[in-house]
Design a protein around this motif. Structure first.
Motif, PDB file in Angstrom:
ATOM      1  N   PHE A 138      22.274   8.822   7.768  1.00 30.06           N
ATOM      2  CA  PHE A 138      21.534   9.939   8.331  1.00 30.06           C
ATOM      3  C   PHE A 138      21.516   9.884   9.862  1.00 30.06           C
ATOM      4  O   PHE A 138      21.385   8.818  10.461  1.00 30.06           O
ATOM      5  N   VAL A 139      21.639  11.063  10.472  1.00 31.99           N
ATOM      6  CA  VAL A 139      21.673  11.154  11.933  1.00 31.99           C
ATOM      7  C   VAL A 139      20.329  10.742  12.523  1.00 31.99           C
ATOM      8  O   VAL A 139      20.278  10.016  13.518  1.00 31.99           O
ATOM      9  N   HIS A 140      19.236  11.223  11.930  1.00 26.72           N
ATOM     10  CA  HIS A 140      17.886  10.869  12.346  1.00 26.72           C
ATOM     11  C   HIS A 140      17.059  10.554  11.106  1.00 26.72           C
ATOM     12  O   HIS A 140      17.380  11.024  10.004  1.00 26.72           O
ATOM     13  N   GLU A 141      16.008   9.797  11.293  1.00 28.48           N
ATOM     14  CA  GLU A 141      15.058   9.625  10.204  1.00 28.48           C
ATOM     15  C   GLU A 141      14.411  10.970   9.893  1.00 28.48           C
ATOM     16  O   GLU A 141      14.221  11.808  10.789  1.00 28.48           O
ATOM     17  N   PRO A 142      14.053  11.209   8.626  1.00 25.53           N
ATOM     18  CA  PRO A 142      13.472  12.515   8.262  1.00 25.53           C
ATOM     19  C   PRO A 142      12.287  12.927   9.128  1.00 25.53           C
ATOM     20  O   PRO A 142      12.146  14.105   9.479  1.00 25.53           O
ATOM     21  N   ALA A 143      11.445  11.964   9.521  1.00 24.78           N
ATOM     22  CA  ALA A 143      10.257  12.305  10.311  1.00 24.78           C
ATOM     23  C   ALA A 143      10.605  12.771  11.725  1.00 24.78           C
ATOM     24  O   ALA A 143       9.767  13.419  12.379  1.00 24.78           O
ATOM     25  N   TRP A 144      11.809  12.479  12.185  1.00 25.64           N
ATOM     26  CA  TRP A 144      12.196  12.845  13.543  1.00 25.64           C
ATOM     27  C   TRP A 144      12.129  14.355  13.750  1.00 25.64           C
ATOM     28  O   TRP A 144      11.724  14.831  14.825  1.00 25.64           O
ATOM     29  N   TYR A 145      12.506  15.123  12.754  1.00 29.00           N
ATOM     30  CA  TYR A 145      12.591  16.579  12.914  1.00 29.00           C
ATOM     31  C   TYR A 145      11.217  17.188  13.169  1.00 29.00           C
ATOM     32  O   TYR A 145      11.048  18.011  14.077  1.00 29.00           O
ATOM     33  N   ALA A 146      10.250  16.782  12.389  1.00 33.15           N
ATOM     34  CA  ALA A 146       8.893  17.301  12.597  1.00 33.15           C
ATOM     35  C   ALA A 146       8.337  16.842  13.928  1.00 33.15           C
ATOM     36  O   ALA A 146       7.679  17.615  14.647  1.00 33.15           O
ATOM     37  N   SER A 147       8.603  15.594  14.303  1.00 34.19           N
ATOM     38  CA  SER A 147       8.046  15.069  15.551  1.00 34.19           C
ATOM     39  C   SER A 147       8.653  15.745  16.774  1.00 34.19           C
ATOM     40  O   SER A 147       8.060  15.725  17.858  1.00 34.19           O
ATOM     41  N   HIS A 148       9.839  16.349  16.609  1.00 36.72           N
ATOM     42  CA  HIS A 148      10.476  17.073  17.711  1.00 36.72           C
ATOM     43  C   HIS A 148      10.415  18.584  17.494  1.00 36.72           C
ATOM     44  O   HIS A 148      11.140  19.340  18.175  1.00 36.72           O
ATOM     45  N   ASP A 149       9.587  19.001  16.561  1.00 36.95           N
ATOM     46  CA  ASP A 149       9.352  20.423  16.309  1.00 36.95           C
ATOM     47  C   ASP A 149      10.648  21.168  15.971  1.00 36.95           C
ATOM     48  O   ASP A 149      10.897  22.275  16.451  1.00 36.95           O
ATOM     49  N   ILE A 150      11.474  20.526  15.139  1.00 35.17           N
ATOM     50  CA  ILE A 150      12.683  21.160  14.615  1.00 35.17           C
ATOM     51  C   ILE A 150      12.351  21.699  13.228  1.00 35.17           C
ATOM     52  O   ILE A 150      11.969  20.929  12.341  1.00 35.17           O
ATOM     53  N   GLU A 151      12.480  22.992  13.025  1.00 35.25           N
ATOM     54  CA  GLU A 151      12.177  23.606  11.730  1.00 35.25           C
ATOM     55  C   GLU A 151      13.405  23.496  10.828  1.00 35.25           C
ATOM     56  O   GLU A 151      14.470  24.029  11.164  1.00 35.25           O
ATOM     57  N   LEU A 152      13.245  22.823   9.716  1.00 35.71           N
ATOM     58  CA  LEU A 152      14.354  22.606   8.794  1.00 35.71           C
ATOM     59  C   LEU A 152      14.274  23.566   7.619  1.00 35.71           C
ATOM     60  O   LEU A 152      13.214  23.775   7.034  1.00 35.71           O
ATOM     61  N   HIS A 153      15.420  24.141   7.270  1.00 30.43           N
ATOM     62  CA  HIS A 153      15.570  24.902   6.027  1.00 30.43           C
ATOM     63  C   HIS A 153      16.721  24.234   5.274  1.00 30.43           C
ATOM     64  O   HIS A 153      17.887  24.587   5.471  1.00 30.43           O
ATOM     65  N   LEU A 154      16.399  23.246   4.462  1.00 25.68           N
ATOM     66  CA  LEU A 154      17.424  22.503   3.728  1.00 25.68           C
ATOM     67  C   LEU A 154      17.628  23.123   2.358  1.00 25.68           C
ATOM     68  O   LEU A 154      16.716  23.706   1.773  1.00 25.68           O
TER      69      LEU A 154
END
Length: 421
Positions: A64-80
């Motif tokens: 994985f490029v980043h840990e899953p928690a990284w996206y929320a902590s950087h305010d990246i909205e994911l639509h997986l």
């Protein structure tokens, strides 16, 4: 800096898309960043799928490029697990498979590529495989382990990088391997016959059987299971599983339906982008495997499917989306590991583009650098079990150096000295 109320949308949950999202934040963008991926897994890197993870040497989480928690902590909205079905350029929206509309100010297409399929009878059988996604690698990992335990046979269609890396992994598991390839040597379209022969010997030394000058015409089976693979020269190869490793096609359908310019397949295909990775629509960019770049260094369209292009192309596109001056002119680069052989390749020199191959070192011991030349100019270089030389090799390519074959082939002459000539 762009306004904080803007929305940047990234379509594609691979390395290019994830690194683009990371770059937007690291460059100070405070607007919305929405990343849409059609897989349920978080963005991951693909090299481990045919190397360390497939071989059982790396854990699943390592891809994985980043840990899953990284996206929320950087305010990246994911639509997986979501597919983008349409782009409305006039309204600046993308439509998801569930009919959700998402507005964008800037859009990045990092949709990647998909494996080419065998168009022959028998591909419906359970033992026919492709490798592109993490789910494919998970399945194939179990298959190779089972073949190794049971002395099973794997037939691989295609002797490109993926085919050879999987052949190496399969042999390390103990499986019997036959590679069917229409050319006379492996990696013909990248390395040509001169260096391709070295990989024939490498894999033959490890028990891989090659069947050159042939293509698969049918996969036979019983009760849904593979029994054999047939080739167009009348040969029948016993098989318990078959892997199709015949290349990948850029995923351009979304761009095409939106009316964006494409590159014709003869010139590599992909979404046509300029040196700033901008498409024919100034608010839409493309990066990674899908981008057909008008490359400043080569003066032609070039599409590169390798890891480094996603790693560097995603951030370059992100900076261009932010309005920065971007010229994406990196020398193409990739790496491979097969058995005890590791290599790095820089440049672009398909068969027909060069007139000479110069070897520096000992090819017999598989410790050497190969250079591809045209009229004495270095077009590409590949270091095999020789390390820390990528930078000078790329400088030789970038500067259009013509160092002379005698000094180029002499290991006692530092590569850096050739740059000064």
């Amino acid at each position: 800096m762009v306004d904080a109320d803007q929305t940047f949308v990234i379509v594609g949950g691979g390395l290019a898309g994830a690194k683009a999202a990371e770059t937007l934040r690291s460059e100070g963008f405070t607007g919305r960043v929405i990343l849409i991926g059609d897989e349920r897994d978080h963005p991951y890197e693909r090299p481990p799928l045919s190397k360390g993870y497939l071989q059982g040497k790396e854990e699943r989480d390592s891809v994985f490029v980043h840990e899953p928690a990284w996206y929320a902590s950087h305010d990246i909205e994911l639509h997986l697990g979501q597919t983008v079905t349409a782009i409305d350029r006039a309204a600046r929206t993308v439509r998801l498979g569930d009919a959700t509309l998402i507005r964008y100010d800037k859009l990045l297409l990092a949709t990647g590529a998909e494996p080419r399929r065998l168009d022959i009878p028998g591909t419906h059988l359970a033992g026919v495989h492709h490798l592109r996604r993490l789910a494919h690698a998970e399945r194939l990992k179990h298959v190779l382990a089972s073949l190794g335990r049971d002395n099973g046979h794997l037939v691989i269609a295609g002797a490109g990088w993926i085919g050879l890396e999987i052949a190496a992994a399969a042999r390390e598991y103990g499986a019997e391997v036959t590679v069917v390839e229409p050319e006379d040597t492996p990696l013909h379209s990248v390395l040509g016959p001169e260096i391709g022969q070295i990989f024939t010997e490498l894999h033959s030394d490890h028990g891989v059987r090659f069947h050159f000058g042939a293509r698969l015409t049918e996969i036979t089976g019983h009760d849904g299971m593979v029994l054999a693979a047939l080739t167009d020269d009348g040969e029948e190869h016993p098989a318990h599983d078959v892997l199709a490793a015949i290349g990948a096609a850029p995923r351009t359908a979304l761009a095409e339906s939106a009316g964006l310019d494409l590159v014709d397949r003869e010139h590599g295909g992909g979404i046509a982008v300029d040196a700033a990775l901008r498409t024919s629509d100034p608010d839409i960019f493309a990066a990674g495997d899908v981008a057909g770049l008008q490359h400043p260094l080569y003066g032609r369209s070039l599409r590169v499917e390798h890891w480094a292009n996603a790693l560097n192309g995603g951030p370059a596109a992100a900076r261009a989306m932010l309005g920065q001056e971007v010229t994406y002119d990196r020398v193409p680069y990739f790496f491979s590991d097969q058995y005890d052989l590791g290599l790095e390749y820089s440049g672009w020199a398909p068969p027909g583009s060069y007139d000479q191959v110069v070897i520096r070192g000992d090819a017999g011991k598989r410790e050497f650098i190969a250079f591809w030349l045209k009229d004495g100019q270095v077009l590409a270089g590949m270091n095999v079990n020789v390390w820390d030389v990528t930078d000078p090799i790329q400088q030789l390519i970038r500067t259009g150096a013509r160092p002379g074959t005698e000094r180029l082939s002499d290991p006692t002459v530092p590569l850096a000295d050739l740059l000064e000539e």
